[in-house]
Scaffold this motif. Structure first.
Motif, PDB file in Angstrom:
ATOM      1  N   LEU A 234       4.972 -17.466 -29.748  1.00 16.32           N
ATOM      2  CA  LEU A 234       4.454 -16.224 -30.318  1.00 16.32           C
ATOM      3  C   LEU A 234       3.480 -15.598 -29.340  1.00 16.32           C
ATOM      4  CD1 LEU A 234       3.829 -17.522 -33.903  1.00 16.32           C
ATOM      5  CD2 LEU A 234       5.732 -16.118 -33.081  1.00 16.32           C
ATOM      6  N   TRP A 235       3.552 -14.309 -29.188  1.00 15.32           N
ATOM      7  CA  TRP A 235       2.722 -13.621 -28.197  1.00 15.32           C
ATOM      8  C   TRP A 235       2.369 -12.260 -28.765  1.00 15.32           C
ATOM      9  CZ3 TRP A 235      -0.294 -14.735 -24.480  1.00 15.32           C
ATOM     10  CH2 TRP A 235      -0.609 -13.824 -23.462  1.00 15.32           C
TER      11      TRP A 235
ATOM     12  N   PRO B 251      11.092 -17.064 -11.242  1.00 16.53           N
ATOM     13  CA  PRO B 251      11.796 -15.825 -11.599  1.00 16.53           C
ATOM     14  C   PRO B 251      11.006 -15.026 -12.634  1.00 16.53           C
ATOM     15  CG  PRO B 251      12.809 -17.711 -12.683  1.00 16.53           C
ATOM     16  CD  PRO B 251      11.770 -18.251 -11.751  1.00 16.53           C
TER      17      PRO B 251
ATOM     18  N   MET C 118       7.112 -23.325 -24.074  1.00 16.68           N
ATOM     19  CA  MET C 118       7.908 -22.292 -23.411  1.00 16.68           C
ATOM     20  C   MET C 118       9.305 -22.219 -24.025  1.00 16.68           C
ATOM     21  SD  MET C 118       9.001 -22.048 -19.376  1.00 16.68           S
ATOM     22  CE  MET C 118      10.437 -23.137 -19.378  1.00 16.68           C
TER      23      MET C 118
ATOM     24  N   LEU D 207       0.349 -22.431 -20.870  1.00 14.20           N
ATOM     25  CA  LEU D 207       0.548 -21.851 -22.192  1.00 14.20           C
ATOM     26  C   LEU D 207       0.817 -20.355 -22.105  1.00 14.20           C
ATOM     27  CD1 LEU D 207      -2.195 -23.684 -24.249  1.00 14.20           C
ATOM     28  CD2 LEU D 207       0.266 -23.660 -24.728  1.00 14.20           C
ATOM     29  N   LEU D 208       0.030 -19.694 -21.257  1.00 16.49           N
ATOM     30  CA  LEU D 208       0.189 -18.247 -21.136  1.00 16.49           C
ATOM     31  C   LEU D 208       1.529 -17.898 -20.519  1.00 16.49           C
ATOM     32  CD1 LEU D 208      -3.392 -17.127 -20.074  1.00 16.49           C
ATOM     33  CD2 LEU D 208      -2.271 -16.904 -22.297  1.00 16.49           C
ATOM     34  N   LEU D 209       1.884 -18.637 -19.467  1.00 20.31           N
ATOM     35  CA  LEU D 209       3.185 -18.402 -18.829  1.00 20.31           C
ATOM     36  C   LEU D 209       4.290 -18.587 -19.845  1.00 20.31           C
ATOM     37  CD1 LEU D 209       2.703 -20.244 -15.460  1.00 20.31           C
ATOM     38  CD2 LEU D 209       3.389 -17.868 -15.718  1.00 20.31           C
ATOM     39  N   ALA D 210       4.141 -19.657 -20.633  1.00 19.99           N
ATOM     40  CA  ALA D 210       5.165 -19.966 -21.628  1.00 19.99           C
ATOM     41  C   ALA D 210       5.268 -18.833 -22.628  1.00 19.99           C
ATOM     42  CB  ALA D 210       4.818 -21.275 -22.333  1.00 19.99           C
ATOM     43  N   ALA D 211       4.115 -18.405 -23.106  1.00 29.00           N
ATOM     44  CA  ALA D 211       4.098 -17.360 -24.123  1.00 29.00           C
ATOM     45  C   ALA D 211       4.676 -16.064 -23.577  1.00 29.00           C
ATOM     46  CB  ALA D 211       2.674 -17.153 -24.607  1.00 29.00           C
TER      47      ALA D 211
ATOM     48  N   GLY E 288       6.862 -15.748 -21.343  1.00 33.44           N
ATOM     49  CA  GLY E 288       8.238 -15.879 -20.895  1.00 33.44           C
ATOM     50  C   GLY E 288       8.363 -15.949 -19.377  1.00 33.44           C
ATOM     51  N   GLN E 289       7.235 -16.067 -18.697  1.00 29.63           N
ATOM     52  CA  GLN E 289       7.277 -16.252 -17.252  1.00 29.63           C
ATOM     53  C   GLN E 289       7.573 -17.724 -16.990  1.00 29.63           C
ATOM     54  OE1 GLN E 289       7.093 -13.674 -15.551  1.00 29.63           O
ATOM     55  NE2 GLN E 289       5.880 -12.210 -16.708  1.00 29.63           N
ATOM     56  N   THR E 290       8.264 -17.988 -15.941  1.00 29.93           N
ATOM     57  CA  THR E 290       8.657 -19.374 -15.724  1.00 29.93           C
ATOM     58  C   THR E 290       8.437 -19.818 -14.287  1.00 29.93           C
ATOM     59  OG1 THR E 290      10.897 -18.706 -15.198  1.00 29.93           O
ATOM     60  CG2 THR E 290      10.452 -19.252 -17.483  1.00 29.93           C
TER      61      THR E 290
ATOM     62  N   TYR F 208      14.622 -23.187 -16.616  1.00 29.12           N
ATOM     63  CA  TYR F 208      14.390 -22.338 -15.449  1.00 29.12           C
ATOM     64  C   TYR F 208      15.728 -21.907 -14.885  1.00 29.12           C
ATOM     65  CZ  TYR F 208       9.699 -24.081 -15.955  1.00 29.12           C
ATOM     66  OH  TYR F 208       8.480 -24.392 -16.474  1.00 29.12           O
TER      67      TYR F 208
END
Lengths: 372, 372
Positions: free
Chosen positions: A291-292, A226, A265, B13-17, B19-21, A214
């Motif tokens: 992967l997304w 962020p 992440m 998982l979605l946040l990670a994928a 790239g949101q943190t 982070y």
């Protein structure tokens, strides 16, 4: 309440003065030979006490356990057999989620919570042996990128302070969402795994840098969440962390001796940073994530379109996933697509879920083929 | 419960994928300008929620606060003005004591509990400045004394890895009862205090070794509560820790450049070990503890009977205590007795209780006169 605290306080003082010692007031949950765990929670005034498994059901045999109150006010229960490995859990006391005071605390899920270590057979790879030990250093630095003091952890191999002219390759290794720079050491036992591998001659001695994933740009609107341009982690790694590590440690500072990997992440961060900066990184690892909406022609700026170029550029492209992980199918598809495209890589499918036991295995496998 | 955990999991998982943190899910207790602390605890099904101050009343303005439930199920309350410094606290949820999920976790009271950092004026000595930073290393070793793997922490000053021929004096520094080798760094901020002192030229650059004060002899009947001969900490320090540190770090390995100090239980250990091993230690510090039925003629094997010999043997004998500490009168009496006897020493009485704020001050003062 007052007198209890006072008595405990007095007791501590007296013990201290008398040179009597004790370490942990509370007994941790007990794991039996069938990997069933017994919990005993002293909460005489509570109406409902549960153990909440923070992973998939199989990790601890069920999603939660409702404990039963005994005549002594102690709530107890025994789980179904658990899967070997590390499992996050919490207590629920009349619906309030908190960590178990009898557990070691681990930073995960965006807070300090409890962890259960369930032993299993054939898992010596993360058990400390009586072999030379590396160190893990807490390294603080002021970051221009974030405008704040930061801490990263650095694993140094056993001989780092003895062979004072030797330089070492460096792996940048990232934790998952809701975790911190402590995760790979406390939950992952990465130092033990590397010590064991190095002692057995199975991995090259290397430095491992573990920063916090982070990183909000200085002046970000919401530094705790962020988004977009405010998420400065990639900038931090490329412009600040790598140069700082190369300036302060005896690194081999060329791309062939620099790798980036991460879990969940952190897998996404490793892929994004590693595959966008071939001048810095020649090896990339993605553990259970990253992967997304993958498309072989457009993802990662079309990097996978030219297999010959990719294969020439990257020494090692490694990814793995547990078969119980929600992201497993996606990574299997990714592997199939890369195979078809002729992209050299290592795909490590294995048993397990989205959990530390899988990532311990991943780092164990990845470290053996890294920098070779 | 199940669907909540699943949704959080999916969200992570979605946040990670994507790239949101985010870093910390929960908002820590807020301290206002009058040093009143606001607590907000989401526990809609609980019947009684309190904040328990684990120190004296003045630390957090009262021994405990009964929170009040709002219509939204959030229990809240505001404390009286708190004393600046670090205060251990816990929550009580229907009588069950647990740590606050919104707090950083600290090992104290024999378990992981919560800590509150209350700012104050004139306390920059433990605030990290933009000056060179030392490191804190986690150093694991197999101990013959205890027959187990142990971990100690070692503070290395900012230049340790730059001046590769410089050797440094060493302070062995011990935590209190119920705490661990982490205490001086996490609660005490010893690395920040030393960094600041060294940057200002007010302390000699030194190594600080912080081991765990609990050490049961291999095969002890009750390793968690070693008593008498089973308590092997002194043996561990003298026979194993000091030689290991001298073998692995660039130490000045003579008695004049070796000191031992500690707080509370650690003060007792520092006095016992330091005053029994003049061949190893020329400087001793005792912070808020370590005296037990003191008698000038008989305590410490009659060491204080011969003032001339004592003064010739020890370079620095330093002790301090907060005036609200239960042990204050005893240490004041000790000081008076030493004065009368002509034993050279430094006595540092100060404001405060049996608490980390006092020990931060102690190490700040002690480090400035050490190895001079």
């Amino acid at each position: 309440m007052k007198s209890k605290t006072f008595l405990l306080s007095l007791c501590l003082l007296l013990l201290a003065a008398a040179g009597q010692t004790f370490a942990q007031l509370l007994a941790a949950p007990q794991v039996d030979a069938e990997r069933r765990v017994t919990f005993k929670i002293q909460a005489p005034d509570a109406k409902d006490v549960r153990v909440i498994n923070l992973s998939d059901s199989a990790a601890m045999g069920a999603k939660e356990y409702v404990l039963v109150k005994g005549a002594d006010g102690v709530w107890s229960g025994v789980t179904n057999p658990c899967r070997p490995g590390f499992h996050y859990y919490e207590l629920s006391i009349d619906g309030f989620r908190c960590s178990d005071p009898a557990s070691q605390a681990y930073f995960g899920w965006g807070k300090w919570c409890s962890g259960l270590e369930v032993p299993g057979e054939g898992l010596d790879f993360y058990r400390a042996q009586n072999t030379p030990r590396g160190e893990v250093r807490f390294h603080w630095y002021f970051s221009k990128t974030t405008g704040a003091l930061r801490k990263c952890l650095i694993y140094t191999p056993p001989d780092y302070d003895k062979n004072l002219t030797t330089r070492y390759p460096v792996l940048y290794l990232q934790h998952g969402a809701g975790e911190s720079e402590l995760g790979w050491t406390m939950q992952g036992k990465v130092n033990v795994i590397l010590d064991n591998l190095i002692a057995a001659g199975k991995a090259k001695p290397m430095l491992i840098v573990m920063d916090n994933g982070y990183a909000a740009k200085a002046g970000a609107e919401n530094p705790h969440r962020p988004r977009g341009e405010d998420n400065a982690f990639a900038d931090l790694v490329v412009k600040e962390l790598v140069p700082m590590i190369d300036a302060n440690y005896r690194t081999l500072n060329d791309r062939n001796n620099r790798a980036i990997a991460g879990l969940s992440m952190g897998a996404g961060q490793a892929l994004n940073i590693g595959l966008s900066n071939p001048d810095l990184f020649a090896s990339v690892g993605a553990f259970s994530g990253g992967l997304w909406r993958f498309d072989i022609n457009t993802s990662f700026n079309g990097l996978f379109k030219d297999a010959a170029k990719f294969n020439e550029t990257y020494r090692l492209f490694w990814f793995g996933c547990g078969d119980l992980d929600g992201g497993f199918a996606g990574m299997q598809t990714f592997h199939n697509a890369l195979e078809k495209q002729g992209i050299k890589h290592i795909w490590f499918p294995g048993p397990g879920s989205h959990e530390w036991q899988v990532w311990r295995q991943h780092i164990y496998e990845f470290a053996q083929v890294l920098f070779r």
